[in-house]
Structure formats: structure tokens, C-alpha cells
Design an enzyme around this catalytic site. Structure first.
Site, PDB file in Angstrom:
ATOM      1  N   CYS A  61       1.182  10.215  -5.441  1.00 57.97           N
ATOM      2  CA  CYS A  61       0.603   9.074  -5.641  1.00 57.97           C
ATOM      3  C   CYS A  61       0.558   9.077  -7.242  1.00 57.97           C
ATOM      4  CB  CYS A  61      -0.331   8.486  -5.034  1.00 57.97           C
ATOM      5  SG  CYS A  61      -1.062   6.806  -6.061  1.00 57.97           S
ATOM      6  N   CYS A  63      -2.095   6.787  -8.832  1.00 57.37           N
ATOM      7  CA  CYS A  63      -3.559   7.594  -8.517  1.00 57.37           C
ATOM      8  C   CYS A  63      -3.719   8.674  -9.630  1.00 57.37           C
ATOM      9  CB  CYS A  63      -3.926   8.174  -7.218  1.00 57.37           C
ATOM     10  SG  CYS A  63      -2.840   7.037  -5.991  1.00 57.37           S
ATOM     11  N   ASP A  64      -2.690   9.617  -9.649  1.00 58.81           N
ATOM     12  CA  ASP A  64      -2.690  10.946 -10.221  1.00 58.81           C
ATOM     13  C   ASP A  64      -2.080  11.105 -11.456  1.00 58.81           C
ATOM     14  OD1 ASP A  64      -4.382  11.484  -8.126  1.00 58.81           O
ATOM     15  OD2 ASP A  64      -2.814  12.341  -6.821  1.00 58.81           O
TER      16      ASP A  64
END
Ligand code: NAP
Length: 319
Positions: free
Chosen positions: A144, A147-148
Site C-alpha cells: 500500500c 499507507c507506506d
């Protein structure tokens, strides 16, 4: 056998938010949280495979994924949600009360029955199935970018895949990374033309065609990849510290086939803007019905919506 007001299938952000809301509405929800496994199809869902979560609102300094899910679980339990560490193996939504089996799906009698059901069984990212891959999630391997990506500032990154997700992830990652290389197993992309054009025009994105990732190097964190050209069989090392796997997702909907309406790709169909499925009294929330946003916070939001929908529907049945 007592008939539950509501059974919630799944215990990621959607399921446990639905549990918090239905418990606080005195519906005494039963949550079948799943069973431990090495994939995201497990109690707590995909965040259990994540390290730091920095984009879940309310945590100024971030929080570890598993800790966040433990907090969700504890909060649901505090209001009286009953949580069983079991996995549904069969459902029958053809008549009410709805029937749910755990253990032997061939058993004559269901394990539980309920007036309403909230399906929050989530989805899993498809993985390359390489040794070390699961262990390195959160330590250089991610599924992701939203997200990261932030953690990969000035890293050299590989994105695997040739679909819209891979292109989207790669484009997003160019904001942070020094270099982004898309490694694709064929010599043409599956992604839509407009996405392809955008990627080809981005000077920070490079492509390696006809190639598969064969090995992940590093024990505690990703230190490089071994790749193989599928046409020549030639192997080489890639000196990168980030790997984003973007080869698709699979919703956890096998047991719902023939029970509720789903798309060809298995995602459940809900009647937007509600969480109603094709079966009256059965609601769906989170990634199991969302192939667009796939975020913990959007899953939690839809879990809340499913709880409210279920509560209102139950109330209408009783009046
Ligand atoms: P996808 O379209 O199924 O593409 C998956 C890609 O991964 C394909 O290029 C496939 O290669 C590759 N792949 C699959 N298994 C692999 C493996 N084991 N090893 C290496 N490569 C592998 O999945 P997606 O990109 O996640 O997209 C899913 C759906 O969401 C699509 O309909 C897409 O259009 C949509 N989507 C849209 C947007 C957008 O419009 N902004 C963004 C994301 C997703 P092959 O090509 O060789 O099969």
C-alpha cells in the site's frame, strides 16, 4: 439455539467498528473474528501485517497496526461484543433467521443463527509467494503506497505489476523515492492507456519488462532483489530497499457465493449509499465491498454505517 440480533463476520477495522456501534446500541453482537493464519484473512485483518500506521486519525505520533487492532477489539469487548476466534465456513441466507456454520460446513445444524448479518471479511493483497515475503512486510515490503510511501523517502523502490494499481502506486511513490522501477512480467502493461501514458511521461519511473522477482534479500529488512528475465532466463541483482507488490487484491467472499450478489471479481455489491446487500437483513462493510479506497479509516467508516443500517433494519422488523 438462541437467535442473535446480529452476527458480524470479520474483525478488521470494519467489523470491529460495526461491533462497537451495535454493542453500544444494545444489540449484543457476536463477532466471528477469524482464525490466525499467515495471510490477511485472519483476526484483525490487514493491519495485523503492518508496522507503523501514521494516517489513522487520532494518533498524532502514529500507532503500530497490531496495537491499533487490539485497541479496536478491546473497545468492542468493553461494550459487550462477544468475540469468538473462529472462522465461518458456510452461510445460508436463503431464509431468516440466517444460518452460520463454523467448523464442519457439512454439519446438518448451523453453529449460529441471527436476525441480521454484517459481512466484514475484508480482502487480501495478492502476494508473490516468495520466501521471507510475509516477514518483510513493514520492513521494506509493502502492499500500500498510500499507507507506506512516506517511509520510503529517498529510497530506490521496485513496484511489481502491470495493472492500474501498479501504475498508480508507482506514480504516487515518485513523490518520495529516489527512483521507482516497475518490474512487469510481460512486455506490455495491462493498465488503462491514460495511466500508461502518465507513467511513460514520468521521468522518475523506469520499467523492466518480461521480468519476475525471484528472491528477496535481507533477513530483518529488505536489502535487494534477485530478478529473472522470463525470455532469456538471465538473473541479476537489483539494489533496492523498497518493494511494493501491486498485483491485485482478492476479497474474502468464497463462502458467500450464491448467497449474496457479487461482482465477477468477487467484491460484494452494496446499494450505495447504504451497506445493504442483495439480501434483506445482510449488510456488508469494509474492503469486502470496496475496491476503490481500501483504507483502514474508510473501512471503519463503512463498519459504522453497516451497524446503523442493521440497527435501523432490526428496529423496523420489531415495530
Ligand atoms: P489487475 O488489473 O488484475 O493487474 C494485476 C497486474 O499484476 C497484471 O499486470 C498482472 O500481470 C500482474 N500480476 C498478477 N499476478 C502476478 C504475479 N504472480 N507476478 C507478477 N505479476 C503479476 O489488478 P489491479 O492493478 O490491482 O487493478 C484491479 C482493478 O482495479 C482493475 O480493474 C483496475 O482497472 C482497477 N483500478 C483502477 C484504478 C484507477 O483507475 N485509478 C487504480 C487501481 C485499480 P499480467 O498483466 O501479465 O496479467
Amino acid at each position: 439455539m438462541s437467535v442473535h440480533e446480529v452476527i458480524i463476520l470479520g474483525s478488521g477495522p470494519a467489523g470491529l467498528t460495526a461491533a462497537i456501534y451495535t454493542a453500544r446500541a444494545s444489540l449484543q453482537p457476536l463477532v466471528l473474528e477469524g482464525e490466525p493464519s499467515s495471510t490477511s484473512d485472519q483476526p484483525g485483518g490487514q493491519l495485523m501485517l503492518t508496522t507503523e500506521v501514521e494516517n489513522f486519525p487520532g494518533f498524532q505520533d502514529g500507532i503500530m497496526g497490531p496495537e491499533l487492532m487490539m485497541n479496536f477489539r478491546g473497545q468492542a469487548a468493553r461494550f459487550g461484543a462477544k468475540i469468538e476466534t473462529v472462522k465461518a465456513t458456510r452461510v445460508d441466507f436463503s431464509e431468516r433467521p440466517f444460518k452460520v456454520w463454523v467448523g464442519d460446513p457439512e454439519a446438518a445444524e448451523p453453529t449460529y443463527t441471527a436476525k441480521s448479518i454484517i459481512i466484514s471479511t475484508g480482502a487480501q493483497s495478492l502476494m508473490l509467494n516468495l520466501e521471507n515475503e510475509t516477514e518483510l512486510i513493514g520492513h521494506g515490503v509493502s502492499t500500500c503506497a498510500t499507507c507506506d510511501g512516506f517511509f520510503f523517502r529517498d529510497h530506490d523502490i521496485v513496484v511489481v505489476g502491470g495493472g492500474d494499481s501498479a501504475i498508480e502506486e508507482a506514480s504516487f511513490l515518485t513523490k518520495f523515492a529516489s527512483t521507482v522501477t516497475i518490474v512487469h512480467r510481460r512486455d506490455e502493461l495491462r493498465a488503462s492507456k491514460i495511466m500508461q501514458e502518465r507513467a511513460f511521461a514520468n521521468p522518475k519511473i523506469k520499467f523492466i519488462w518480461d521480468t519476475e522477482v525471484k528472491e528477496l534479500k535481507g533477513a530483518d529488512k529488505l536489502e535487494g532483489l534477485v530478478i529473472e528475465n522470463r525470455k532469456t532466463g538471465e538473473r541479476s541483482d537489483l539494489d533496492v530497499t523498497g518493494l511494493f507488490v501491486a498485483i491485485g487484491h482478492r476479497p474474502n467472499t468464497d463462502i458467500f457465493k450464491g448467497q449474496v450478489a457479487m461482482k465477477d471479481n468477487g467484491y460484494l455489491i452494496t446499494e450505495a449509499p447504504s451497506t445493504r446487500t442483495s439480501v434483506e437483513g445482510v449488510f456488508a462493510s469494509g474492503d469486502v465491498q470496496d475496491e476503490t479506497y481500501r483504507q483502514a479509516i474508510t473501512a471503519a467508516g463503512s463498519g459504522c454505517a453497516a451497524a446503523i443500517d442493521a440497527e435501523r433494519w432490526l428496529e423496523a422488523q420489531h415495530s
